[in-house]
Enzyme design. Structure first.
Site, mmCIF file in Angstrom:
data_model
loop_
_atom_site.group_PDB
_atom_site.id
_atom_site.type_symbol
_atom_site.label_atom_id
_atom_site.label_comp_id
_atom_site.label_asym_id
_atom_site.label_seq_id
_atom_site.Cartn_x
_atom_site.Cartn_y
_atom_site.Cartn_z
ATOM 1 N N ASP A 76 4.981 5.780 -1.604
ATOM 2 C CA ASP A 76 4.965 7.297 -2.448
ATOM 3 C C ASP A 76 3.544 7.256 -2.944
ATOM 4 O OD1 ASP A 76 6.332 9.311 -2.823
ATOM 5 O OD2 ASP A 76 5.166 8.076 -5.070
ATOM 6 N N ASP B 258 0.859 1.017 0.172
ATOM 7 C CA ASP B 258 1.753 1.475 -0.486
ATOM 8 C C ASP B 258 2.523 2.107 -0.168
ATOM 9 O OD1 ASP B 258 3.274 2.780 -3.297
ATOM 10 O OD2 ASP B 258 1.556 4.232 -2.715
ATOM 11 N N ASP C 249 -3.114 4.510 -3.645
ATOM 12 C CA ASP C 249 -3.272 6.039 -4.587
ATOM 13 C C ASP C 249 -2.862 5.564 -6.140
ATOM 14 O OD1 ASP C 249 -0.704 6.012 -4.685
ATOM 15 O OD2 ASP C 249 -0.042 7.886 -5.226
#
Length: 246
Positions: A38, A36, A178
């Site tokens: 951000d 991922d 995240d």
């Protein structure tokens, strides 16, 4: 493109990448890592999502992408996308790389492992991050919100596309992120998942779609060097030693 693969949480095994740690002499089937962006490659910029919801006039319970897709008129969808892109472009100059980012990428590169991105960000801020902080590293393919015909996470389509491009099985990949969307997309694709912890996602350590968790990106180096067999086990024990495969 949308696809789902049934996958129950399972022990995920691979041979340690450190030859001295291999006990059975078998080669690892591990091929690469999907990241991922951000909150994973750079520190979270959560304020962006508050701004996005504000300009779109929606509350935090509404999915931003889902809302845009649901707008009936093309001109309204185009206007909403323009507003989101403007926010991301302003935020991209404030991107701060995650601790251990370069160290992990240097390690993966030294091992000849493939790296790809699967993100809900638009292409411009993703390219800015790569050019600014990871100019010596290659990520292929890169799946963004701009990629046509591939549904965004938590749909596993992006990860399945990456596995196909690499000519390998999703089971030979790791998805690192995240968010729950990251863990779910990886899990549904059949890949192992690693959660990068922050102040807001601690509860996801126990989620059924999370295989492992780390506190820093370069914590992954020891996981890959020595191997991990059991899900739901933090790769470090209480004494700070790495848990290795027997």
């Amino acid at each position: 493109m949308s696809a789902a693969v049934s996958s129950s949480l399972r022990p995920w095994r691979f041979a340690p990448l450190n030859p001295e740690a291999c006990q059975d002499g078998k080669d690892s089937s591990f091929k690469g890592v999907v990241f991922d962006v951000d909150g994973t490659l750079c520190l979270p910029q959560n304020y962006m999502f508050q701004e996005m919801r504000s300009v779109l006039g929606i509350d935090k319970s509404v999915d931003i992408i889902g809302h845009i897709r649901s707008l009936p008129a093309l001109k309204d969808r185009t206007a909403a996308i323009t507003k989101i892109k403007d926010i991301e472009q302003r935020a991209m100059v404030k991107q701060v790389p995650q601790p251990g980012l370069v160290e992990l990428m240097d390690y993966l590169k030294s091992k000849g492992l493939k790296r790809a991105l699967c993100t809900r960000n638009f292409e411009t801020p993703v390219n800015h991050l790569l050019k600014t902080h990871l100019s010596q590293h290659e990520f292929l393919p890169i799946i963004t919100r701009d990629t046509p015909d591939i549904l965004p996470k938590p749909d596993p389509a992006g990860i399945l596309h990456i596995a196909k491009e690499w000519g390998t099985k999703p089971e030979d990949l790791i998805m690192v992120g995240d968010s729950l969307d990251d863990m779910t997309a990886g899990h549904l694709a059949g890949a192992a998942t690693i959660l990068l912890l922050n102040d807001h996602n601690q509860a996801l350590k126990e989620h059924e779609h999370t295989h492992f968790w780390i506190k820093r990106l370069d914590d992954m180096i020891s996981i890959l060097e020595y191997g991990i067999a059991e899900p739901k086990v933090n790769p470090k024990d209480d004494d700070g030693d790495w848990v290795t495969e027997e």
